[in-house]
Design a protein around this motif. Structure first.
Motif, mmCIF file in Angstrom:
data_model
loop_
_atom_site.group_PDB
_atom_site.id
_atom_site.type_symbol
_atom_site.label_atom_id
_atom_site.label_comp_id
_atom_site.label_asym_id
_atom_site.label_seq_id
_atom_site.Cartn_x
_atom_site.Cartn_y
_atom_site.Cartn_z
ATOM 1 N N ILE A 35 -7.842 -12.103 -35.197
ATOM 2 C CA ILE A 35 -7.448 -13.161 -36.139
ATOM 3 C C ILE A 35 -8.714 -13.708 -36.816
ATOM 4 O O ILE A 35 -9.687 -14.033 -36.146
ATOM 5 N N GLY A 36 -8.657 -13.730 -38.148
ATOM 6 C CA GLY A 36 -9.821 -14.230 -38.878
ATOM 7 C C GLY A 36 -10.717 -13.130 -39.412
ATOM 8 O O GLY A 36 -11.514 -13.356 -40.315
ATOM 9 N N ASN A 39 -10.424 -12.937 -43.091
ATOM 10 C CA ASN A 39 -10.565 -14.164 -43.902
ATOM 11 C C ASN A 39 -11.430 -13.916 -45.138
ATOM 12 O O ASN A 39 -12.505 -13.331 -45.037
ATOM 13 N N GLU A 65 -1.998 -9.857 -42.810
ATOM 14 C CA GLU A 65 -2.030 -11.296 -43.127
ATOM 15 C C GLU A 65 -2.279 -12.116 -41.865
ATOM 16 O O GLU A 65 -2.929 -13.164 -41.926
ATOM 17 N N GLY A 68 -5.778 -12.461 -41.510
ATOM 18 C CA GLY A 68 -6.432 -13.327 -42.492
ATOM 19 C C GLY A 68 -6.538 -12.735 -43.892
ATOM 20 O O GLY A 68 -6.947 -13.407 -44.827
#
Ligand code: SAH
Ligand code: SF4
Ligand code: F3S
Length: 481
Positions: A35-36, A39, A65, A68
């Motif tokens: 996660i990230g 980004n 998504e 990120g």
């Protein structure tokens, strides 16, 4: 370039095997470490092939998504480009190779960009060999069984740039809980099963998608209930042979008709399903279709050929007569049902007489649309070894002749709605004329009509003023919902 050893390449021999191991149902959860990672970065997904691939692409988008990433506006400004490919016919594959060539130069302009290829082409041994040798721009090749591994592959490349080719040729598990980013605000694909065990002799799908395996009823029902609570209006149940749903359950007897009945009671307004197999479409399904008004009066029932000799060579396991009998039952149970189909012409051994039988069947059924194809040999399938003496001109002329007849049926199927009031689920502005709205009727007919953009996502009553070959034209009566 890193070593490939921890990863697997596809094997046609393994893909063909069915040892009937019990299906694992794996409940996915994305690891925090992914996660990230996306980004501030963007992705672009190019999808080819059937609804199964469209649904897979929604899961790929969901995963990206969750990491990120956001959708890119164009090829040039994307950090990850993914090709979700189809192997059903040669021309489907050629299109992908063309695109791969076209975007090769993008990587020079945007170092660090990741290109990935997945889907059914990735499951093919010969294709992966070709990618290894000639398409160095592709960083990741992953198959239909390991979509959920994508975050791991991307993370690995960010850590240490290398080429990853990881494709499983096994019977397949079921991965639940993948995040899914629905393309449409009111209509959703719902996989009910994966794979195919039919082994039609022309078809690559049983090799690229693994064995027939059904999702558990509770998982499907929960998904549909969630969709209803989020305001979805229409679902399309997906499987290569939805009528085989549940046949792989070991200690429960729960079939497609049971599922259809349970889903009709969830409160979803429109249910569709695809694809049906004429042999497995049973009486209880036909009965349930007639019983619940939220099961839409349209069925796509691929016949492939009208000649019993060719059907046998295709390993379709039904005759022309049995097909016609099912159509009769359907028409009794669901009056006014619209029936569409798939037909292959110039299958090896198809003589003029066999082709005439196909035309005869088309006339008898009165299909209201069809996808028609010239047979395309697929490496590794039995039919690819059958002799086929037809010339290209002969093949094309059969296709054209068939299409003329199919188009008549298409028009007749539309014409029966002239003067009628139909319920249209509004999709959006029409592509050709943005001042018009477009949407689908229960019979899966396209209707264009003038109307306000605020009606998108709603069901409205439209009076049909004129039928054309490919669509209906109408005027909105009142807003019914
Ligand atoms: N599971 C579905 C759809 C399979 S693919 C079914 O059984 O009907 C969609 C269509 O592609 C098939 O119905 C068939 O008409 C066509 N098709 C599959 N393999 C093909 C081949 N090798 N050449 C030409 N058409 C093919
Ligand atoms: Fe292919 Fe036949 Fe399976 Fe359809 S039913 S996916 S045509 S093998
Ligand atoms: Fe194509 Fe694979 Fe679907 S071959 S038609 S994307 S199952």
């Amino acid at each position: 370039m890193g070593k490939l050893s921890k990863y697997q390449a596809p094997s046609l021999k393994d893909a063909r095997k069915r040892i009937n191991k019990e299906t694992n149902h794996i409940y996915y959860e994305i690891k925090d470490e992914y996660i990230g990672l996306g980004n501030g970065k963007t992705y672009l997904l190019k999808t080819y092939g059937c609804q199964g691939n469209l649904a897979d692409s929604e899961k790929i988008s969901g995963l990206l998504e969750a990491m990120g990433y956001t959708k890119a506006r164009s090829d040039e400004d994307s950090d990850v480009i993914i090709f979700n490919t189809c192997a059903i016919r040669e021309n489907a594959e050629n299109r992908v190779f063309g695109e791969l060539g076209r975007i090769k130069s993008l990587k020079k302009k945007r170092p660090g960009m990741i290109m990935a290829l997945c889907g059914c082409m990735a499951q093919e041994e010969g294709i992966v060999e070709e990618i290894k040798k000639k398409y160095h721009q592709v960083d990741i090749v992953f198959g239909t069984h390991n979509i959920h591994m994508l975050p791991e592959y991307i993370a690995s490349i960010y850590k240490r740039p290398s080429r990853i080719i990881d494709v499983y040729s096994f019977e397949g598990d079921i991965i639940e809980n993948l995040p899914q980013l629905h393309d449409h605000p009111k209509k959703a694909w719902v996989n009910i099963m994966y794979g195919c065990d039919e082994f039609c002799t022309y078809c690559i799908v049983p090799y690229t998608r693994g064995k027939e395996r059904s999702r558990l009823p509770k998982d499907i029902i929960k998904e549909v209930e969630d969709l209803v609570s989020k305001g979805y209006i229409e679902i399309t149940l997906l499987g290569q042979n939805v009528n085989a749903y549940g046949k792989d359950f070991v200690d429960t007897k729960y079939t497609f008709s049971n599922l259809l009945e349970d889903l009709s009671k969830t409160g979803i307004e429109r249910i569709r399903f695809t694809t049906s197999h004429p042999r497995d479409l049973d009486d209880s399904t036909i009965e349930v279709m007639g019983k619940y008004p939220n099961i839409m009066p349209h069925l796509h029932l691929p016949v492939q050929s009208g000649s019993n000799k060719i059907l046998k060579k295709m390993n379709r396991k039904y005759t022309k007569e049995e097909y016609l009998e099912k159509i009769e039952k359907l028409r009794k149970s669901v009056p006014g049902i619209s029936i569409t189909t798939d037909i292959i012409v110039a299958f090896p051994g198809e003589e003029e007489q066999d082709f005439e039988e196909t035309l005869d069947l088309v006339r008898k059924v009165g299909f209201e649309g069809a996808y028609t194809f010239i047979y395309s040999p697929r490496v590794g399938t039995p039919a690819a070894t059958y002799p086929n003496p037809l010339t290209e001109d002969e093949k094309k002329s059969r296709l054209l002749k068939l299409n003329d007849l199919i188009n008549e049926g298409f028009y007749e199927g539309n014409k029966r709605f002239e003067g009628e009031v139909v319920k249209v689920l509004v999709d959006g502005p029409s592509d050709k004329d943005p001042s018009m709205l477009t949407g689908y009727t229960p019979h899966e007919k396209v209707v264009n009509f003038p109307g306000d953009i605020s009606l998108v996502g709603k069901i409205v009553d439209v009076k049909i003023s004129k039928a054309y070959s490919w669509h209906l034209r109408g005027e909105i009566l009142e807003q019914s919902k």
